[in-house]
Every structure is written in structure tokens, then in C-alpha cells.
Design an enzyme around this catalytic site. Structure first.
Site, PDB file in Angstrom:
ATOM      1  N   ASP A  12      -0.103  -0.717  13.084  1.00 46.99           N
ATOM      2  CA  ASP A  12       0.611  -1.887  12.569  1.00 46.99           C
ATOM      3  C   ASP A  12       0.907  -2.922  13.662  1.00 46.99           C
ATOM      4  O   ASP A  12       1.079  -4.103  13.366  1.00 46.99           O
ATOM      5  CB  ASP A  12       1.965  -1.470  11.944  1.00 46.99           C
ATOM      6  CG  ASP A  12       1.798  -0.806  10.594  1.00 46.99           C
ATOM      7  OD1 ASP A  12       0.707  -0.882  10.008  1.00 46.99           O
ATOM      8  OD2 ASP A  12       2.785  -0.205  10.115  1.00 46.99           O
ATOM      9  N   ARG A  72      -7.658  -6.935   9.360  1.00 52.40           N
ATOM     10  CA  ARG A  72      -6.908  -7.327  10.563  1.00 52.40           C
ATOM     11  C   ARG A  72      -7.743  -7.267  11.833  1.00 52.40           C
ATOM     12  O   ARG A  72      -7.333  -7.803  12.863  1.00 52.40           O
ATOM     13  CB  ARG A  72      -5.668  -6.435  10.732  1.00 52.40           C
ATOM     14  CG  ARG A  72      -4.509  -6.890   9.925  1.00 52.40           C
ATOM     15  CD  ARG A  72      -3.236  -6.137  10.256  1.00 52.40           C
ATOM     16  NE  ARG A  72      -2.262  -6.404   9.209  1.00 52.40           N
ATOM     17  CZ  ARG A  72      -1.298  -5.585   8.844  1.00 52.40           C
ATOM     18  NH1 ARG A  72      -1.166  -4.407   9.459  1.00 52.40           N
ATOM     19  NH2 ARG A  72      -0.457  -5.912   7.895  1.00 52.40           N
ATOM     20  N   GLN A 117       0.484   7.466   4.970  1.00 51.11           N
ATOM     21  CA  GLN A 117       0.563   7.274   3.515  1.00 51.11           C
ATOM     22  C   GLN A 117      -0.125   8.418   2.781  1.00 51.11           C
ATOM     23  O   GLN A 117       0.390   8.928   1.779  1.00 51.11           O
ATOM     24  CB  GLN A 117      -0.064   5.935   3.112  1.00 51.11           C
ATOM     25  CG  GLN A 117       0.760   4.741   3.594  1.00 51.11           C
ATOM     26  CD  GLN A 117       0.086   3.412   3.340  1.00 51.11           C
ATOM     27  OE1 GLN A 117      -1.088   3.348   2.978  1.00 51.11           O
ATOM     28  NE2 GLN A 117       0.817   2.337   3.558  1.00 51.11           N
ATOM     29  N   ARG A 145      -7.881  -2.644  -1.529  1.00 53.15           N
ATOM     30  CA  ARG A 145      -7.677  -1.549  -0.560  1.00 53.15           C
ATOM     31  C   ARG A 145      -8.019  -0.195  -1.198  1.00 53.15           C
ATOM     32  O   ARG A 145      -7.654   0.077  -2.344  1.00 53.15           O
ATOM     33  CB  ARG A 145      -6.225  -1.575  -0.046  1.00 53.15           C
ATOM     34  CG  ARG A 145      -5.936  -2.876   0.702  1.00 53.15           C
ATOM     35  CD  ARG A 145      -4.529  -2.938   1.213  1.00 53.15           C
ATOM     36  NE  ARG A 145      -4.275  -1.996   2.277  1.00 53.15           N
ATOM     37  CZ  ARG A 145      -3.070  -1.770   2.799  1.00 53.15           C
ATOM     38  NH1 ARG A 145      -2.019  -2.417   2.321  1.00 53.15           N
ATOM     39  NH2 ARG A 145      -2.925  -0.905   3.771  1.00 53.15           N
ATOM     40  N   GLY A 192       0.821  -1.216   0.000  1.00 55.09           N
ATOM     41  CA  GLY A 192       0.000   0.000   0.000  1.00 55.09           C
ATOM     42  C   GLY A 192       0.850   1.258   0.000  1.00 55.09           C
ATOM     43  O   GLY A 192       0.508   2.267  -0.637  1.00 55.09           O
ATOM     44  N   SER A 226      -3.337   8.844   8.656  1.00 54.83           N
ATOM     45  CA  SER A 226      -2.634   8.051   7.646  1.00 54.83           C
ATOM     46  C   SER A 226      -1.362   8.741   7.176  1.00 54.83           C
ATOM     47  O   SER A 226      -1.391   9.779   6.522  1.00 54.83           O
ATOM     48  CB  SER A 226      -3.531   7.790   6.439  1.00 54.83           C
ATOM     49  OG  SER A 226      -2.753   7.214   5.400  1.00 54.83           O
TER      50      SER A 226
HETATM   51  C1  S3P Z   1       3.188   3.454   6.250  1.00 59.88           C
HETATM   52  C2  S3P Z   1       2.023   3.906   6.736  1.00 59.88           C
HETATM   53  C3  S3P Z   1       1.053   3.015   7.279  1.00 59.88           C
HETATM   54  C4  S3P Z   1       1.523   1.653   7.717  1.00 59.88           C
HETATM   55  C5  S3P Z   1       2.430   1.076   6.713  1.00 59.88           C
HETATM   56  C6  S3P Z   1       3.576   2.014   6.343  1.00 59.88           C
HETATM   57  C7  S3P Z   1       4.103   4.408   5.625  1.00 59.88           C
HETATM   58  O1  S3P Z   1      -0.247   3.205   7.220  1.00 59.88           O
HETATM   59  O2  S3P Z   1       0.448   0.776   7.963  1.00 59.88           O
HETATM   60  O3  S3P Z   1       2.938  -0.165   7.175  1.00 59.88           O
HETATM   61  O4  S3P Z   1       5.243   4.032   5.306  1.00 59.88           O
HETATM   62  O5  S3P Z   1       3.694   5.564   5.436  1.00 59.88           O
HETATM   63  P1  S3P Z   1      -1.144   4.537   7.378  1.00 59.88           P
HETATM   64  O6  S3P Z   1      -1.190   5.199   6.065  1.00 59.88           O
HETATM   65  O7  S3P Z   1      -2.442   3.926   7.817  1.00 59.88           O
HETATM   66  O8  S3P Z   1      -0.520   5.426   8.413  1.00 59.88           O
END
Ligand code: S3P
Length: 433
Positions: free
Chosen positions: A310, A341, A167, A120, A92, A165
Site C-alpha cells: 500500500d 498502481r 484479504q 479486480r 476490495g 494477501s
Molecule cells: C487489506 C489488505 C490489503 C491492502 C488493503 C487492506 C486488509 O491487501 O491493500 O488496503 O484490510 O486486509 P492484500 O490483500 O493485498 O494484503
């Protein structure tokens, strides 16, 4: 298909250097690819997720080579669109951060993923990117992969991220490098700060200010400089051997060189609140942790203590062995990870003889009665569930035997996981069918 057969390990002893941090590794490849010149990366994760990111940037015209653990990334700073699909695999982070980068990169791009990633939601990045002027589409209302992106001229926006998030925050900050004007991202909860830290290190102008319980981050357009990245080890992967050491009856587990940012270490505070004996020492900005066998009590864990959630599957294993129930509050984001999960963690707890209940976005784990178990676990292709199940197996009563099926998924983030369990003298047999 490979499965692991695990038996109880009452004594665990040894020193572990976990893999390079996955989040930092993705970003090191991405920022190096956006800079003009040659960067080097040491300590890069060898997980399949990070390899997928590297392969995609090769497809986009970046030269990435490895020599003796040192990765070299040579780029002109310009990415070249390709008609071939860009395969993000199970990752993701790859797809969401890449969406931010490609939204402002001219040409047509198609981002695909495996079955899990294809379920997702990508609307969480596509909606704000569209506000910036991006042309980005996926399937159905939640814009599931494959994602089609047509690189466009982007404008800076100000965006309040509705879900916690890293991400989404990172995708927007990376898109902001290509935009006209400033891009501001406001997060209500403090999520991991790798993108901000690494952009700043690479010479990008950023402004970070507190905003309620979260932060407001503004980035100006620009390109990162080539860098020599040194990747710290991954706290979220370390969580597995930390819990293993706590649940053993004897021994001591030492874990080295962890990234030491607060947003990644909430699970250690949760475990300490449960009664864990942990000795923490900082060296050269990294964290070393020594874990002693500990009697644990249940607690209440709030999602904002472990943003990105996580570590819930492995904390649920600690909860399974505690003296009283543990409640995980507001962890609905678990449903949108590599598997559902929420359900899968509850199921894992039940497989080991504990009880679990889900009410709305809360998950409660009731400890298991002691006594030998014979259990077969299907981790549903989710690396964190496969590792959590393996650690639970080590803490079962004498005479137990646990089989974890389809352990290949662990290679997405921690290819050396079973090797590291062997280092601690755990009893694991791997069988290929
Ligand atoms: C990550 C953000 C995550 C996490 C993933 C790595 C990242 O999720 O679950 O393993 O590297 O930015 P979120 O976007 O829900 O914070």
C-alpha cells in the site's frame, strides 16, 4: 468534481492524528455483526470504504448507530440475506472479507462494486472458498464482480495462499467460523494480522505457528463475542504526512496513536534506511512518530518488507526526492489495486520530472532534477495516488504549482487529508467545478 491546487511548503509543522485504521475498522464492524449482543467501536474510520461495510451489515439486519464518535453495533449474530445488491463501492477489503462471511450465510447474496472494484480479481478468494463448499461466481476467468454467492454448509480446508494477501487470508479465516472442522491458512509472507488478533480478542480459538518466512493459522468454528473495540490510527495513511515532514526543509511533524504491528510499519524501516530522521515512541501499545526534515538516499525495497504494498506510491515520492535511485522489487501486486498502481506510480514520478522504469515486477524510480514545475495530475480515481501526488507537490521547487484532479477519491480512506495538510500549514486550495 473537486481539484486541489498545491504550492511548495518548505516548512511543515504540527501534530496529526491520522484516521482510524481502515483494516481494523472493517473488521470491527464485521466481527461485531457476527456476535450476538451489542458491541461498541471508538476511533472508527469515517472513510467511504468503511461506511460501505457498515451499510452492508445494516442491509443484512444489523443495527449500527453512531453517537458522538462512538459506534454501536447491535446484532442477533444471525445475518439475513437481502435481494438488494450489497454495494462494496471502491473497497476490495469489504468485498473479499464479506465473500468469506456470506459463503456460509444462508440465502442468496449479490456483491457489487464501482468501476475500479469491478475490474479486480475475486478468483483469489472464490477458488479456496469453493474448495470449502461455497457456491460463488463472478464474471470471466478471474471471477470479476458482481459476485453471486449462495450460502452453503462449508467444510474446513487447509490452503496455501499463493499471493501475499491479508484479504484472502482473512476471507478464509472468517469463512472458517461457519465451517465444519478446522480451517488452516498458510501464508508464505507475513501479512497484516488484524483478523487473527481481533478474532482471538473476541474469544475465537486460533492457533498461529511460524511456517518458513510466513505463518500457518488454524481457526475453529465459532462466533465472536461482543466487544468494545478501540481502533488505533492508520499507519498506511500516516505514511503520507511522514513523507511530507521528511521532504520539508524546516519544521517537525508529530503523528500520534498508530497501530504498532510490525506488518504495518515496514515503510518506516525503509525510510530510515533512506536516511530519514524519525523518533519513535510507544505509549499504551500505540506508536507515536516525530519526523524531522531529512536528506534521503535511494534504496532497494523488497515487497515482503511492506506486505500489501500500500505504501509504494508515497515511498516513490520519497524516492523522487532522494539523491540516488530506488528499486521496488517484486511489487507486481500493485497492478491489482484500486488502479494499476505500477503504471500509475511510474507515471506520477515522470509527471514530477523524475524517471521511472518497469521491468517485470520491479519498479525503479530515478530522482527528479530540481526546478519549478507546473503539473496537472489525474489520480485515476485512486485515493493513494491522489494523496501521493499532493505530498509530492509540497516538496517541489519554489514557483511550482500542482493541480490534483478529482480528489473526491481520497474520501474512500482519508476524508480529513487536506484538513490535516492545512494543520501542517501547507498551501492548498480546493476548487469545485
Ligand atoms: C487489506 C489488505 C490489503 C491492502 C488493503 C487492506 C486488509 O491487501 O491493500 O488496503 O484490510 O486486509 P492484500 O490483500 O493485498 O494484503
Amino acid at each position: 468534481m473537486t481539484r486541489a491546487i498545491l504550492r511548495p511548503a518548505p516548512e511543515l509543522r504540527g501534530v496529526i492524528t491520522p484516521p482510524g485504521d481502515k483494516s481494523i475498522s472493517h473488521r470491527a464492524i464485521m466481527l461485531s455483526s457476527l456476535s450476538s449482543g451489542t458491541s461498541t467501536i471508538t476511533g472508527l474510520s469515517k472513510g467511504l470504504d468503511v461506511l460501505a461495510t457498515a451499510e452492508i451489515f445494516r442491509q443484512l439486519g444489523v443495527e449500527i448507530t453512531e453517537n458522538d464518535g462512538r459506534v454501536s453495533v447491535a446484532s442477533t449474530g444471525e445475518l439475513h440475506a437481502t435481494t438488494a445488491p450489497l454495494d462494496c463501492g471502491n473497497s476490495g477489503t469489504t468485498m473479499r472479507l464479506l465473500a468469506g462471511i456470506l459463503a456460509g450465510t444462508s440465502g442468496q447474496h449479490r456483491l457489487v462494486g464501482d468501476a475500479s472494484l469491478s475490474s479486480r480479481p475475486m478468483d483469489r478468494v472464490a477458488i479456496p472458498l469453493r474448495q470449502m463448499g461455497a457456491r460463488i461466481d463472478g464474471s470471466g476467468e478471474r471471477l470479476l464482480p458482481p459476485l453471486e454467492i449462495n450460502g452453503e454448509k462449508l467444510n474446513g480446508i487447509s490452503y496455501n495462499v499463493p499471493e501475499p494477501s491479508a484479504q484472502v487470508k482473512s476471507a478464509l479465516l472468517l469463512a472458517g467460523l461457519f465451517a465444519e472442522g478446522a480451517t488452516t491458512v498458510v501464508e508464505a509472507v507475513k501479512t497484516r494480522t488484524h483478523t487473527e488478533e481481533m478474532l482471538e480478542a473476541a474469544g475465537i480459538s486460533l492457533d498461529v505457528a511460524p511456517a518458513g518466512a510466513g505463518r500457518r493459522i488454524t481457526v475453529l468454528p465459532g462466533r465472536p463475542q461482543p466487544m468494545q473495540w478501540v481502533v488505533a490510527t492508520d499507519p498506511s495513511q500516516a505514511a503520507f504526512t511522514v513523507v511530507a515532514g521528511l521532504l520539508a526543509q524546516e519544521g517537525s511533524v508529530e503523528i500520534l496513536d498508530l497501530y504498532a504491528g510490525q506488518e504495518r510499519l515496514g515503510f518506516l524501516s525503509v525510510l530510515e534506511r533512506m536516511g530519514a530522521t524519525l523518533t519513535q515512541g510507544h505509549r499504551d501499545g500505540r506508536l507515536n512518530v516525530t519526523v524531522a526534515p531529512s536528506l534521503l538516499e535511494g534504496t532497494t525495497v523488497y515487497a515482503n518488507e511492506i506486505p500489501s504494498v500500500d505504501e509504494v506510491p508515497i515511498l516513490a515520492v520519497a524516492a523522487l526526492r532522494a539523491q540516488s535511485p530506488t528499486r521496488f522489487v517484486d511489487v507486481g501486486e500493485l497492478r491489482l489495486k484500486e488502479s494499476d498502481r505500477m503504471e500509475a506510480t511510474a507515471q506520477l514520478v515522470r509527471s514530477f520530472g523524475g524517471k521511472a522504469s518497469i521491468e517485470g515486477d520491479d519498479l525503479t524510480v530515478f530522482p527528479a532534477m530540481q526546478g519549478p514545475v507546473h503539473v496537472v495530475i489525474d489520480p485515476l480515481g485512486d485515493h493513494r495516488l491522489a494523496m501521493a501526488a499532493s505530498i509530492a507537490a509540497l516538496s517541489c521547487a519554489e514557483g511550482s504549482e500542482v493541480t490534483v484532479l478529482n480528489i473526491e477519491c481520497i474520501a474512500t480512506s482519508y476524508p480529513a487529508f487536506f484538513e490535516h495538510l492545512h494543520t501542517l500549514s501547507a498551501s492548498v486550495e480546493l476548487e469545485s467545478a
